[in-house]
Design an enzyme around this catalytic site. Structure first.
Site, short mmCIF file in Angstrom:
data_model
loop_
_atom_site.label_atom_id
_atom_site.label_comp_id
_atom_site.label_asym_id
_atom_site.label_seq_id
_atom_site.Cartn_x
_atom_site.Cartn_y
_atom_site.Cartn_z
N GLY A 15 -9.10 -22.18 9.65
CA GLY A 15 -7.95 -21.59 10.36
C GLY A 15 -6.65 -22.07 9.73
N ASP A 132 -5.44 -27.76 15.95
CA ASP A 132 -6.19 -28.42 17.04
C ASP A 132 -5.99 -29.92 17.10
OD1 ASP A 132 -9.20 -26.32 17.01
OD2 ASP A 132 -7.07 -25.88 17.24
#
Ligand code: F6P
Length: 328
Positions: A15, A132
């Site tokens: 990502g 994250d």
């Protein structure tokens, strides 16, 4: 410094995250500064397999420090999961003289890099890039600071309309397996409730807490929900449950989604990326490999990739206690 490394490849994988371009820029500029060749590898490991390369110099990375995303693009690669795929990648790199790589990505990307090193004894260095912030061994991953600021800004906007209509909003945020974005942005935005996968306090408690908030005079409420939260099956089910059991509230849902992955990186992420890029190149030239550049307090640290991918960062219990107190 070891002279064995002469051409460093750089790629982004997994990502994307704000700050990745700043890290690419730093790797390229450090190579130029040290008179080492630098090869851009497009589309992550898939591009490595296909030989999607371009020689980069200091000017190749002009005007990107402030841009989200990654100019090298990223891609998931099923083929790189196979030895044949990794062998193709090794042959492509060798063909153009690349003799070490810097991988900017998350756990999955580092796992692939470690496997590649083990099979081909190929020097690899990792820079943690994921919003994250779930990679062990570093206090911050690139993109996390930008993402929590994006979420706080979005919640501030949602609160304007929530308080105008006396509404309760469930706001879902990213963080595949951990609740670090939800917890930090929730405290920063003054959310009345923060639901994270690391603690499941149950639906009844949620309703009781919201009832107390309403009775204490709060005209609107924001409940931030990590996408991995287990309180309900999903944020829409939470809405339905609260509407049914707490009819005093008009309830809405806002799923922030991939906007959290974009945006101009904060100064913090730009500076962190610049520091990590220099450290990654210098470490390869010192003959080091299979390590991730991390940061603890304000100092850069070298963390074995095997340790970095051995688990996930846990949320800070002290911050959970702060969030509980703030929702009084
Ligand atoms: O790992 C970063 C992340 O943004 C997670 O927070 C999110 O769950 C996931 O990627 C989304 O993956 P994709 O972009 O493949 O939908």
């Amino acid at each position: 410094m070891s002279k064995s490394v002469k051409n460093i490849g750089v790629l982004t994988s997994g990502g994307d995250a704000p700050g990745m371009n700043a890290a690419i820029r730093s790797v390229v500029r450090t190579c130029a500064y040290l008179n080492i060749k630098c090869t851009a590898i497009y589309r992550g490991y898939q591009g490595m397999i296909e030989g999607d390369f371009k020689a980069f110099n200091a000017r190749s990375v002009n005007n990107i420090i402030n841009k989200g995303g990654t100019i090298l693009q990223s891609a998931r690669s099923e083929e790189f999961r196979s030895l044949e795929g990794r062998k193709k990648a090794y042959e492509q790199l060798t063909k153009v003289g690349v003799d070490a790589i810097v991988v900017i990505g998350g756990n999955g990307s580092f796992t692939g890099a470690l496997k590649f090193n083990e099979e081909f004894d190929f020097p690899v260095m990792g820079i943690p890039g994921t919003i994250d912030n779930d990679i062990l061994g570093t206090s911050f991953t690139l993109g996390f600071d930008t993402a929590i600021n994006t979420v706080v800004d979005a919640i501030d906007k949602i609160r304007d309309t929530a308080s105008s209509h006396n509404r309760l909003f469930f706001v879902e945020v990213m963080g595949r397996d951990v609740g670090l974005i939800a917890l930090n942005a929730g405290v920063g935005a003054g959310a009345e409730e923060i639901l994270i996968p690391e603690q499941n306090l149950g639906l009844e408690r949620l309703v009781e807490s919201l009832k107390r908030s309403k009775n204490s005079g709060k005209s609107s409420s924001i409940v931030i929900v990590a996408e991995g939260d287990k309180t309900g099956n999903n944020v829409f089910e939470l809405k339905d449950y609260v509407e049914k059991n707490l009819p005093i509230y008009d309830v809405r849902v806002s799923v922030l989604g991939h906007m959290q992955r974009g945006g101009n990186p904060t100064c913090f992420d730009r500076v962190l990326a610049s520091r990590m890029g220099v450290k990654a190149v210098e470490s390869l030239l010192e003959g080091r490999s299979t390590e991730m550049i991390g940061i603890r307090d304000t100092s850069l640290v070298l963390v074995p990739i095997a340790d970095a991918i051995s688990g996930l960062t846990q949320v800070d219990q002290e911050l959970i206690r702060v969030s509980d107190i703030m929702t009084t």
